[in-house]
Motif scaffolding. Structure first.
Motif, short mmCIF file in Angstrom:
data_model
loop_
_atom_site.label_atom_id
_atom_site.label_comp_id
_atom_site.label_asym_id
_atom_site.label_seq_id
_atom_site.Cartn_x
_atom_site.Cartn_y
_atom_site.Cartn_z
N ARG A 90 0.93 -1.32 0.23
CA ARG A 90 0.06 0.07 0.05
C ARG A 90 0.76 1.23 0.12
NH1 ARG A 90 -3.62 -3.15 3.39
NH2 ARG A 90 -2.35 -2.31 5.15
N THR A 91 2.02 1.34 0.84
CA THR A 91 2.79 2.22 0.73
C THR A 91 3.55 2.65 -0.44
OG1 THR A 91 3.45 2.05 3.10
CG2 THR A 91 4.80 3.24 1.85
N LEU A 92 3.87 1.66 -1.20
CA LEU A 92 4.57 1.79 -2.69
C LEU A 92 3.46 2.47 -3.60
CD1 LEU A 92 7.54 1.74 -3.61
CD2 LEU A 92 7.11 0.72 -1.44
N ARG A 93 2.36 1.62 -3.36
CA ARG A 93 1.04 2.16 -4.31
C ARG A 93 0.73 3.75 -4.24
NH1 ARG A 93 -2.65 -1.12 -2.64
NH2 ARG A 93 -1.96 -2.85 -3.45
N ILE B 254 8.23 4.93 -13.55
CA ILE B 254 8.56 4.73 -12.28
C ILE B 254 9.90 3.63 -12.57
CG2 ILE B 254 8.63 3.34 -10.05
CD1 ILE B 254 7.07 6.03 -10.14
N VAL B 255 11.24 4.18 -11.92
CA VAL B 255 12.33 3.23 -12.15
C VAL B 255 12.34 2.32 -10.72
CG1 VAL B 255 14.68 3.00 -12.37
CG2 VAL B 255 13.65 4.89 -13.77
N LEU B 256 12.31 1.16 -10.82
CA LEU B 256 12.34 0.35 -9.39
C LEU B 256 13.87 0.02 -9.62
CD1 LEU B 256 9.75 -2.08 -9.47
CD2 LEU B 256 9.75 -0.06 -8.09
N ALA B 257 14.62 1.09 -8.93
CA ALA B 257 16.11 0.72 -8.69
C ALA B 257 16.53 -0.10 -7.50
CB ALA B 257 16.75 2.07 -8.73
N CYS B 258 15.61 -0.93 -6.95
CA CYS B 258 16.14 -1.93 -5.86
C CYS B 258 15.41 -3.39 -6.49
CB CYS B 258 15.49 -1.69 -4.80
SG CYS B 258 15.65 -2.78 -3.52
N LEU C 201 8.93 -7.23 -5.67
CA LEU C 201 8.16 -7.99 -4.57
C LEU C 201 6.66 -7.43 -4.07
CD1 LEU C 201 10.79 -9.73 -2.41
CD2 LEU C 201 9.60 -10.82 -4.12
N ILE C 202 6.81 -6.10 -4.02
CA ILE C 202 5.65 -5.38 -3.61
C ILE C 202 4.88 -4.34 -4.64
CG2 ILE C 202 6.11 -5.74 -1.20
CD1 ILE C 202 7.45 -2.93 -1.30
N VAL C 203 5.70 -4.17 -5.88
CA VAL C 203 5.04 -3.41 -7.00
C VAL C 203 4.80 -4.19 -8.03
CG1 VAL C 203 5.67 -1.55 -8.48
CG2 VAL C 203 6.77 -1.51 -6.23
N THR C 204 3.32 -3.82 -8.57
CA THR C 204 2.85 -4.68 -9.67
C THR C 204 3.56 -3.87 -10.85
OG1 THR C 204 0.80 -5.05 -8.45
CG2 THR C 204 0.82 -5.41 -10.82
N VAL C 205 4.39 -4.63 -11.53
CA VAL C 205 5.41 -4.03 -12.70
C VAL C 205 4.27 -4.10 -13.61
CG1 VAL C 205 7.06 -4.60 -14.00
CG2 VAL C 205 7.52 -4.85 -11.72
N ASP C 206 3.50 -4.84 -14.38
CA ASP C 206 3.00 -4.77 -15.60
C ASP C 206 1.62 -4.39 -15.70
OD1 ASP C 206 4.96 -6.28 -16.73
OD2 ASP C 206 4.58 -8.42 -15.65
N LEU D 266 1.47 3.69 -13.84
CA LEU D 266 2.43 4.31 -14.68
C LEU D 266 3.43 3.25 -15.26
CD1 LEU D 266 4.14 7.28 -12.54
CD2 LEU D 266 2.64 7.44 -14.64
N PRO D 267 3.97 3.30 -16.42
CA PRO D 267 4.87 2.48 -16.67
C PRO D 267 6.05 2.17 -15.76
CG PRO D 267 4.53 4.12 -18.73
CD PRO D 267 3.88 4.65 -17.25
N VAL D 268 6.43 1.11 -15.64
CA VAL D 268 7.54 0.88 -14.54
C VAL D 268 8.72 0.05 -15.13
CG1 VAL D 268 8.27 -0.76 -12.60
CG2 VAL D 268 5.84 0.32 -12.73
N PHE D 269 9.88 0.60 -15.13
CA PHE D 269 11.18 0.15 -15.35
C PHE D 269 11.67 -0.49 -14.45
CE2 PHE D 269 10.07 3.23 -18.61
CZ PHE D 269 10.58 2.70 -19.87
N ASP D 270 11.53 -1.87 -14.33
CA ASP D 270 12.16 -2.61 -13.16
C ASP D 270 13.75 -3.03 -13.65
OD1 ASP D 270 12.93 -4.67 -11.38
OD2 ASP D 270 11.32 -6.06 -11.69
N SER D 271 14.56 -2.50 -12.67
CA SER D 271 15.80 -2.71 -12.89
C SER D 271 16.35 -4.11 -12.93
CB SER D 271 16.71 -1.74 -11.87
OG SER D 271 16.80 -2.63 -10.67
#
Length: 244
Positions: free
Chosen positions: A188-191, A205-209, A214-219, A223-228
């Motif tokens: 919820r916090t990340l959302r 969003i860039v997931l740089a970790c 594990l807690i962010v819905t990438v697909d 917003l579009p998410v660039f999962d490192s």
């Protein structure tokens, strides 16, 4: 040097990749799983990726603050890189965004390429035509220049870090995700943070970790998410299959 992998009459050209891991073990497991799945998808169901892994003790590399601490971390990772090279690795990756702060020190310790995670992310964003994003990761990734400047060099305008968000995300990463703990509260916090970034004008969003996956819905996100992690693993698989 490349070697031929022969499976049921088919021959694939592959290179052996070394993984500097253990930062955290959760992250390293994700790398191992994803790289193998990508290589398997491009070859045959019974194929395993040619990997060498050294899992470092993250308790010795945790909570670094002083420059001398980072210098020591660079020495530890550099020694790991050298051992992997001596054992037969033809290329390397560091399985942690934050530890790319000592990338130059590690790269200087070996004679083989190291695939830089932020460069891979920047290239992916450039290819997608993304020029504005918010960066989420550990405190040093979000606030220091070593990671941000590589994305900026690829034409990405990054929103400035917000102290409250930095503290919240950093705490979730270190106190929960790195020890394998996943909670709905963290989700919820990340959302909420991502929604606010969208309101502030971020286009992605860039997931740089690694562990944030594990807690962010990438697909399926606002917003579009660039999962490192996904991007780095794809670059690793490309390199292994002699396509990178």
């Amino acid at each position: 040097m490349r070697r031929a992998l022969s499976v049921s009459g088919d021959t694939f050209s592959v290179r052996k990749l070394g993984l500097i891991g253990g930062m955290s073990w959760v992250s390293t497991g994700m790398y191992y799983d994803r790289i193998n799945r990508l290589v398997q998808k491009r070859t045959k169901p019974m194929v395993s990726a040619p990997l060498l892994i050294e899992s470092l003790d993250f308790s010795q590399l945790y909570g670094l603050r002083e420059e001398s601490d980072w210098e020591r971390a660079g020495e530890v990772l550099g020694q790991s890189a050298k051992r992997l090279q001596d054992t037969g690795a033809q290329g390397l990756i560091i399985c942690a965004n934050s530890m790319h702060k000592v990338y130059n020190q590690v790269a200087a310790a070996v004679d083989i390429p190291i695939i830089h995670i932020a460069e891979c992310v920047g290239e992916a964003m450039n290819a997608a035509g993304c020029d504005s994003a918010a960066l989420l990761g550990t405190r040093n990734v979000m606030t220091e220049s070593f990671y941000r400047r590589r994305l900026v060099a690829h034409g990405v305008d990054l929103l400035p870090p917000d102290t409250v968000n930095v503290n919240a995300v950093d705490t979730i990463i270190y106190d929960e995700l790195m020890v394998g703990k996943v909670t709905r509260e963290a989700e919820r916090t990340l959302r909420t943070i991502i929604n606010k970034k969208a309101q502030q004008g971020a286009k992605a969003i860039v997931l740089a970790c690694t562990e944030l996956d594990l807690i962010v819905t990438v697909d399926a996100n606002i917003l579009p998410v660039f999962d490192s992690t996904r991007i780095h693993c794809k670059a690793a698989a490309d390199w292994i299959m002699d396509e990178g």
